[in-house]
Design a protein around this motif. Structure first.
Motif, PDB file in Angstrom:
ATOM      1  N   THR A   3       0.849  -1.194   0.000  1.00  0.00           N
ATOM      2  CA  THR A   3       0.000   0.000   0.000  1.00  0.00           C
ATOM      3  C   THR A   3       0.881   1.239   0.000  1.00  0.00           C
ATOM      4  N   VAL A   4       0.724   2.059  -1.003  1.00  0.00           N
ATOM      5  CA  VAL A   4       1.455   3.331  -1.048  1.00  0.00           C
ATOM      6  C   VAL A   4       0.549   4.423  -0.490  1.00  0.00           C
ATOM      7  N   VAL A   5       1.080   5.222   0.417  1.00  0.00           N
ATOM      8  CA  VAL A   5       0.347   6.402   0.883  1.00  0.00           C
ATOM      9  C   VAL A   5       1.003   7.599   0.213  1.00  0.00           C
ATOM     10  N   GLY A   6       0.254   8.256  -0.659  1.00  0.00           N
ATOM     11  CA  GLY A   6       0.899   9.299  -1.449  1.00  0.00           C
ATOM     12  C   GLY A   6      -0.011  10.453  -1.781  1.00  0.00           C
ATOM     13  N   ASN A   7       0.623  11.499  -2.238  1.00  0.00           N
ATOM     14  CA  ASN A   7      -0.058  12.702  -2.695  1.00  0.00           C
ATOM     15  C   ASN A   7       1.027  13.620  -3.235  1.00  0.00           C
ATOM     16  N   THR A  12      -0.124  16.760   3.821  1.00  0.00           N
ATOM     17  CA  THR A  12      -1.518  16.274   3.852  1.00  0.00           C
ATOM     18  C   THR A  12      -1.694  15.098   4.807  1.00  0.00           C
ATOM     19  N   GLY A  13      -0.581  14.641   5.392  1.00  0.00           N
ATOM     20  CA  GLY A  13      -0.685  13.573   6.382  1.00  0.00           C
ATOM     21  C   GLY A  13      -0.221  12.216   5.887  1.00  0.00           C
ATOM     22  N   LYS A  14       0.574  12.189   4.829  1.00  0.00           N
ATOM     23  CA  LYS A  14       1.048  10.905   4.284  1.00  0.00           C
ATOM     24  C   LYS A  14       1.829  10.110   5.344  1.00  0.00           C
ATOM     25  N   SER A  15       2.819  10.776   5.947  1.00  0.00           N
ATOM     26  CA  SER A  15       3.657  10.063   6.914  1.00  0.00           C
ATOM     27  C   SER A  15       2.853   9.673   8.151  1.00  0.00           C
ATOM     28  N   THR A  16       1.974  10.566   8.584  1.00  0.00           N
ATOM     29  CA  THR A  16       1.139  10.292   9.752  1.00  0.00           C
ATOM     30  C   THR A  16       0.271   9.054   9.506  1.00  0.00           C
ATOM     31  N   VAL A  17      -0.352   9.020   8.345  1.00  0.00           N
ATOM     32  CA  VAL A  17      -1.250   7.906   8.024  1.00  0.00           C
ATOM     33  C   VAL A  17      -0.452   6.612   7.857  1.00  0.00           C
ATOM     34  N   ALA A  18       0.669   6.687   7.116  1.00  0.00           N
ATOM     35  CA  ALA A  18       1.478   5.485   6.888  1.00  0.00           C
ATOM     36  C   ALA A  18       1.973   4.913   8.222  1.00  0.00           C
ATOM     37  N   PHE A  19       2.436   5.780   9.105  1.00  0.00           N
ATOM     38  CA  PHE A  19       2.952   5.326  10.408  1.00  0.00           C
ATOM     39  C   PHE A  19       1.840   4.658  11.232  1.00  0.00           C
ATOM     40  N   ASN A  20       0.694   5.312  11.298  1.00  0.00           N
ATOM     41  CA  ASN A  20      -0.415   4.749  12.091  1.00  0.00           C
ATOM     42  C   ASN A  20      -0.892   3.413  11.528  1.00  0.00           C
ATOM     43  N   LEU A  21      -0.973   3.318  10.196  1.00  0.00           N
ATOM     44  CA  LEU A  21      -1.406   2.053   9.588  1.00  0.00           C
ATOM     45  C   LEU A  21      -0.387   0.946   9.859  1.00  0.00           C
ATOM     46  N   ALA A  22       0.906   1.292   9.750  1.00  0.00           N
ATOM     47  CA  ALA A  22       1.941   0.271   9.963  1.00  0.00           C
ATOM     48  C   ALA A  22       1.925  -0.231  11.403  1.00  0.00           C
ATOM     49  N   SER A 178       5.684  12.897  18.501  1.00  0.00           N
ATOM     50  CA  SER A 178       6.802  13.225  19.406  1.00  0.00           C
ATOM     51  C   SER A 178       7.006  12.119  20.441  1.00  0.00           C
ATOM     52  N   GLU A 179       5.988  11.324  20.718  1.00  0.00           N
ATOM     53  CA  GLU A 179       6.149  10.229  21.693  1.00  0.00           C
ATOM     54  C   GLU A 179       6.453   8.888  21.034  1.00  0.00           C
ATOM     55  N   GLY A 180       6.456   8.867  19.688  1.00  0.00           N
ATOM     56  CA  GLY A 180       6.773   7.607  18.997  1.00  0.00           C
ATOM     57  C   GLY A 180       5.630   6.604  19.032  1.00  0.00           C
ATOM     58  N   LEU A 181       4.424   7.094  19.249  1.00  0.00           N
ATOM     59  CA  LEU A 181       3.265   6.198  19.365  1.00  0.00           C
ATOM     60  C   LEU A 181       2.200   6.537  18.326  1.00  0.00           C
ATOM     61  N   ALA A 182       1.487   5.521  17.889  1.00  0.00           N
ATOM     62  CA  ALA A 182       0.329   5.763  17.031  1.00  0.00           C
ATOM     63  C   ALA A 182      -0.752   6.429  17.886  1.00  0.00           C
ATOM     64  N   VAL A 183      -1.671   7.143  17.269  1.00  0.00           N
ATOM     65  CA  VAL A 183      -2.672   7.865  18.076  1.00  0.00           C
ATOM     66  C   VAL A 183      -3.538   6.914  18.914  1.00  0.00           C
ATOM     67  N   GLN A 194     -10.236   6.646  17.252  1.00  0.00           N
ATOM     68  CA  GLN A 194     -11.379   5.970  16.635  1.00  0.00           C
ATOM     69  C   GLN A 194     -11.399   6.184  15.124  1.00  0.00           C
ATOM     70  N   GLU A 195     -11.036   7.390  14.700  1.00  0.00           N
ATOM     71  CA  GLU A 195     -11.035   7.684  13.258  1.00  0.00           C
ATOM     72  C   GLU A 195      -9.950   6.871  12.540  1.00  0.00           C
ATOM     73  N   VAL A 196      -8.774   6.800  13.147  1.00  0.00           N
ATOM     74  CA  VAL A 196      -7.691   6.030  12.521  1.00  0.00           C
ATOM     75  C   VAL A 196      -8.040   4.536  12.502  1.00  0.00           C
ATOM     76  N   LEU A 197      -8.672   4.061  13.562  1.00  0.00           N
ATOM     77  CA  LEU A 197      -9.067   2.642  13.596  1.00  0.00           C
ATOM     78  C   LEU A 197     -10.117   2.348  12.523  1.00  0.00           C
ATOM     79  N   THR A 198     -10.994   3.312  12.280  1.00  0.00           N
ATOM     80  CA  THR A 198     -11.993   3.146  11.210  1.00  0.00           C
ATOM     81  C   THR A 198     -11.296   3.073   9.851  1.00  0.00           C
ATOM     82  N   LEU A 199     -10.317   3.959   9.657  1.00  0.00           N
ATOM     83  CA  LEU A 199      -9.570   3.945   8.392  1.00  0.00           C
ATOM     84  C   LEU A 199      -8.867   2.589   8.198  1.00  0.00           C
ATOM     85  N   ALA A 200      -8.213   2.123   9.256  1.00  0.00           N
ATOM     86  CA  ALA A 200      -7.494   0.836   9.159  1.00  0.00           C
ATOM     87  C   ALA A 200      -8.469  -0.297   8.831  1.00  0.00           C
TER      88      ALA A 200
END
Ligand SMILES: Nc1ncnc2c1ncn2[C@@H]1O[C@H](COP(=O)(O)OP(=O)(O)OP(=O)(O)O)[C@@H](O)[C@H]1O
Ligand SMILES: [Mg+2]
Length: 208
Positions: A3-7, A12-22, A178-183, A194-200
């Protein structure tokens, strides 16, 4: 699955989304590889914090396409790739290899135009691809209509399916990096989580 997260657009949140999904995939017990094809190397910093703090699961990121090629041959691995226009050749090579592209899009006309350009670039340079998009950084104020308008605009674009989820603008993301944790590791019950879990769950229904 790759899965590529791109734009094309920055921030726009590419790195944020990729990190949380991983992190989510790794927590589901999946063999997960995170690729950072952006010269900014955002993951190195956040994953260094994660390692120093000893948070599990421990993730590392790779930045080379050769490693990606060998992983692509293992269908069991879940690969999440953060790309950037700063290295267009690497971005296109990753998209060629990917099973799908996920586009986080901010709720503005400029972002819709840039998503449109990204879609036509993929069509011209790569060809047919499964592509999803969703609104990130949606305004939390109910009177702001831009998010709704941006979703309607995304629905009009050809070659992309809009995911029925919004990630709103939330302060949890700043703390998360900054804490090295997913939201959802900070607080599994807050809105950002909850929003990130819905996306995943929308992207990986087979692992829910
Ligand atoms: N939903 C959100 N709510 C609040 N802040 C967010 C959200 N999504 C991303 N951010 C913040 O926006 C900034 C940019 O996000 P990120 O680095 O993920 O974007 P990017 O698309 O990877 O940027 P770049 O193009 O520079 O690589 C970061 O500070 C991040 O914490
Ligand atoms: Mg980034």
């Amino acid at each position: 699955m790759i899965t590529v997260v791109g734009n094309l657009k920055g921030g726009t949140g590419k790195s944020t989304v990729a990190f949380n999904l991983a992190v989510w995939l790794a927590k589901q017990g999946k063999k997960t590889a995170l690729f950072d094809l952006d010269p900014q190397n955002t993951f190195k910093d956040v994953l260094d914090v994660r390692l120093e703090e000893g948070y599990e699961p421990c993730l590392s990121s790779a930045g080379d396409l050769i490693a990606l090629e060998s992983l692509a041959k293992k269908p069991s691995a879940e690969v999440v790739i953060d790309v950037s226009i700063a290295d267009k050749a690497a971005m296109l090579a990753a998209i060629k290899r990917a099973d799908r592209v996920v586009i986080p899009c901010a709720p503005s006309q400029a972002d819709i135009w840039s998503t449109q350009k990204f879609l036509s670039m993929i069509e011209t340079e790569v060809g047919d691809k499964k592509i999803f998009a969703f609104i990130n950084r949606a305004d939390t104020h109910h009177m702001v209509v831009e998010t709704q308008e941006a979703e309607e605009a995304l629905d009009m674009l050809k070659g992309v399916k809009r995911l029925p989820v919004r990630l709103y603008q939330r302060t949890a993301y700043r703390r998360s990096f900054s804490e090295g944790l997913a939201v959802f590791e900070l607080n599994a019950y807050d809105k950002a989580a909850q929003e990130v879990l819905t996306l995943a769950a929308l992207l990986y229904p087979q692992y829910v």
